[in-house]
Design a protein around this motif. Structure first.
Motif, PDB file in Angstrom:
ATOM      1  N   TYR A  15       0.839  -1.191   0.000  1.00 51.25           N
ATOM      2  CA  TYR A  15       0.000   0.000   0.000  1.00 51.25           C
ATOM      3  C   TYR A  15       0.878   1.247   0.000  1.00 51.25           C
ATOM      4  CZ  TYR A  15      -3.631   3.329   0.926  1.00 51.25           C
ATOM      5  OH  TYR A  15      -4.479   4.385   0.801  1.00 51.25           O
TER       6      TYR A  15
ATOM      7  N   MET B 117      -2.413   0.486  -3.141  1.00 48.55           N
ATOM      8  CA  MET B 117      -3.299  -0.580  -3.599  1.00 48.55           C
ATOM      9  C   MET B 117      -3.366  -1.636  -2.499  1.00 48.55           C
ATOM     10  SD  MET B 117      -2.059  -3.338  -6.283  1.00 48.55           S
ATOM     11  CE  MET B 117      -2.726  -4.966  -6.126  1.00 48.55           C
TER      12      MET B 117
ATOM     13  N   ARG C 290      -7.663   3.051  -9.762  1.00 50.16           N
ATOM     14  CA  ARG C 290      -7.303   2.230  -8.605  1.00 50.16           C
ATOM     15  C   ARG C 290      -8.214   1.024  -8.399  1.00 50.16           C
ATOM     16  NH1 ARG C 290      -5.812   6.448  -3.919  1.00 50.16           N
ATOM     17  NH2 ARG C 290      -6.088   4.620  -2.632  1.00 50.16           N
TER      18      ARG C 290
END
Lengths: 358, 238
Positions: A74, A79, A148
């Motif tokens: 992340y 992500m 995303r």
């Protein structure tokens, strides 16, 4: 100002949140009081409480190790890598089926227990790293500039893909993870009575966490990962190969998952192709609890979640008269997640990411 | 003088927006060249294209005769190109010292790196005082110094500066620009992108004026300072 005007100015969501806070705090206080002073539910003596705490701590160490993979990925890609639980599973499955069961059958396991553990760990770590690097290269890298939501859904797909690949390779049965006899039973340290494997889990996970933290803070590769996490373009201008730094991040997260896989095997003594899901979700919860993106946060969140999960049900839920409280671990864990998301979305020590990354 | 950087009819797009419409410019070794223009003229895009952070759709940026689009952005530091990005781009969660170390990422000569860090501290004493501090806590001027120091850590032969004066008080702008001159005197070629045309034209030897993706004017800095259009649009002289 009239009363009706004042009433209109109140933000009812705030009121509801305050009511919610009061209810939760009251519940915790009443539960603990009833448990400790009025003997609600089963009676535990102090050694039982210590046992709860230690098993929570060791479970927390496992969560922390897995949570690192979520938080580091992340940190660099923003992500949530939902396939991370599968990296953990792949290490556990491959090392059990290919190495551990063979070494156990030949008796090597008890002749050379330390070497056995080393070999199994190497196998688990290499498998986890291989699976994670393949996933990153094939499934995530082509989507680096996509919105995303796209890599997120891809991650869920990758998770199913690996589960069924490993089910296809090794079958869907539960397989025993062989534990050297020397690690069975209990040991007394500083007057505290530990299950040997629990003690090992706590020690190894703390050492791995410290090692990782030093790696990221002090080494050139670690610094390049931090630079990529802050600004990929500027990092590239410094001469950092961004794709490589991202792949390294995945590999390190998977290495921790591989270590966790062997420790998990030692504690629970069995593996199955679907074993990655629940630890994955729990570790993700731990990463969010600590503040996703932060490495110390993931460590703290992991231990915190493990302990709350172990101590919370007997201490609070039994006090409130919940039936079968020891089965409510998962409820406790996810209730904690909901509470954190409502009252402290940045996590225990996280920064306000939304503001910075917007 | 030998040409170091040459852009030849470079076109670039952001999605469907034609951001660069045939940019041609050159920078000779040892020069300070400035590229002036307003918001959205394509100044930053030009620099991003040179650094291989963007690919030109046609045309090429050549460094010492080599086409830069054959390289990845991460390979350019080793080629001697360094950039101070718009908005400084310091790694705000890393310390001042770590930022400087990142500037020397592609180098392996430990002794030389330590020496260069001392050199940067001599150039910007404020950075030495704050070396252990997390750079997100620095003031805007200090961050600009850090970004320049970090770029110098790669020992660049070509330094690209993207609006170093942005958001700084006039006295700091003067200090930054005199450092740019100092860096140039020590042998680094500079391409300076600026909205502050007044300052930029004072230190540059030549300049280009960029408007909506096209170069509309190019001349020596002195001639540009006297040019009626430049005076009216960029220097605010009626």
């Amino acid at each position: 100002m009239t009363l009706s005007q004042r009433l209109r100015d109140i933000d009812w969501i705030d009121v509801w949140l305050w009511v919610f806070r009061v209810v939760i705090i009251l519940g915790v206080v009443i539960g603990i009081t009833r448990k400790l002073f009025f003997g609600a539910g089963t009676t535990y003596d102090s050694s039982d409480w210590i046992d709860f705490f230690i098993s929570g701590l060791s479970q927390g160490g496992l969560y922390a190790l897995i949570a690192l993979g979520y938080t580091m990925v992340y940190g660099v890609l923003f992500m949530i890598n939902f396939a991370h639980g599968e990296f953990f599973m792949s290490g556990a499955m491959a090392s059990t089926y290919l190495i551990a069961s063979t070494l156990a059958a030949s008796g090597f396991i008890n002749e050379q227990p330390i070497l056995y553990l080393v070999l199994v760990t190497v196998a688990a770590v290499l498998t986890s790293m291989g699976v994670s690097l393949l996933t990153e290269r094939i499934a995530y890298r082509p989507l680096r500039r996509a919105p995303r939501l796209v890599p997120l859904i891809t991650a869920i797909g990758a998770s199913f893909f690996w589960q069924y690949i490993f089910r296809g390779l090794f079958g869907s049965a539960v397989k025993a993870f062989p534990v050297p006899t020397i690690l069975e039973g209990r040991v007394n340290v500083f007057g505290l009575d530990f299950l040997k494997v629990r003690l090992i889990v706590i020690i190894v996970s703390i050492l791995a966490l410290i090692g990782l933290y030093l790696f990221v803070q002090k080494t050139k590769t670690g610094k390049s990962i931090r630079a990529v996490a802050e600004d990929k373009d500027v990092a590239a201008l410094m001469g950092i190969d961004v794709d490589r730094a991202i792949a390294t991040t995945f590999a390190i997260g998977a290495m921790m998952a591989g270590i966790a896989a062997v420790l998990w095997g030692l504690v629970f003594k069995q593996v199955i192709f679907s074993m990655g899901f629940v630890p994955g979700i729990k570790a993700f919860t731990a990463a969010v609890l600590g503040g996703i993106g932060s490495i110390p946060g993931a460590a703290l969140g992991g231990f915190f979640l493990g302990v709350i999960e172990a101590v919370g049900p007997p201490l609070i839920l039994e006090g409130l008269g919940a039936p079968g409280a020891h089965q409510l671990k998962d409820v406790t864990a996810f209730l904690l997640l909901v509470l954190v998301l409502i009252f402290r979305p940045q996590g225990i020590i996280g920064e306000r990411l939304a503001e910075k990354k917007a | 003088m030998t040409t170091m950087l040459e852009l030849n009819d470079v076109h670039a797009y952001y999605g469907k927006i034609h951001a660069l419409k045939g940019i041609s410019l050159n920078v000779a070794k040892g020069e300070i060249v400035t590229l002036i223009g307003g918001n959205g003229a394509g100044k930053t895009t030009t620099l991003r294209t040179i650094c291989a952070l963007m690919r030109p759709t046609s045309g090429a940026a050549m460094l010492n005769g080599e086409n830069l689009s054959n390289y990845k952005a991460s390979q350019l530091a080793a080629k001697g190109v360094a950039m101070v990005p718009e908005g400084r781009g310091v790694f705000s969660r890393m310390t001042v010292l770590e930022n400087l170390e990142m500037g020397a990422y592609h180098r392996n000569d430990k002794a030389g790196i330590l020496e260069d860090i001392e050199h940067i501290y001599a150039l910007f004493p404020r950075l030495k005082e704050r070396r252990g501090q997390v750079s997100g806590t620095l003031s805007g001027g200090e961050q600009q110094m850090l970004a320049m120091g970090r770029a110098m850590m790669s020992r660049p032969s070509l330094l690209l500066l993207d609006e170093p004066s942005m958001g700084l008080a006039p006295v700091l702008v003067e200090a930054i620009f005199s450092t740019v001159e100092e860096i140039n005197r020590q042998g680094t070629t500079i391409l300076l992108v600026e909205q502050n045309a007044l300052m930029a034209l004072q230190i540059a030897s030549r300049g280009y004026v960029l408007q909506t993706g096209e170069i509309v004017l190019s001349d020596s800095a002195r001639a540009l300072q006297r040019n009626a259009m430049v005076q009216k649009v960029y220097l605010g002289i009626e």
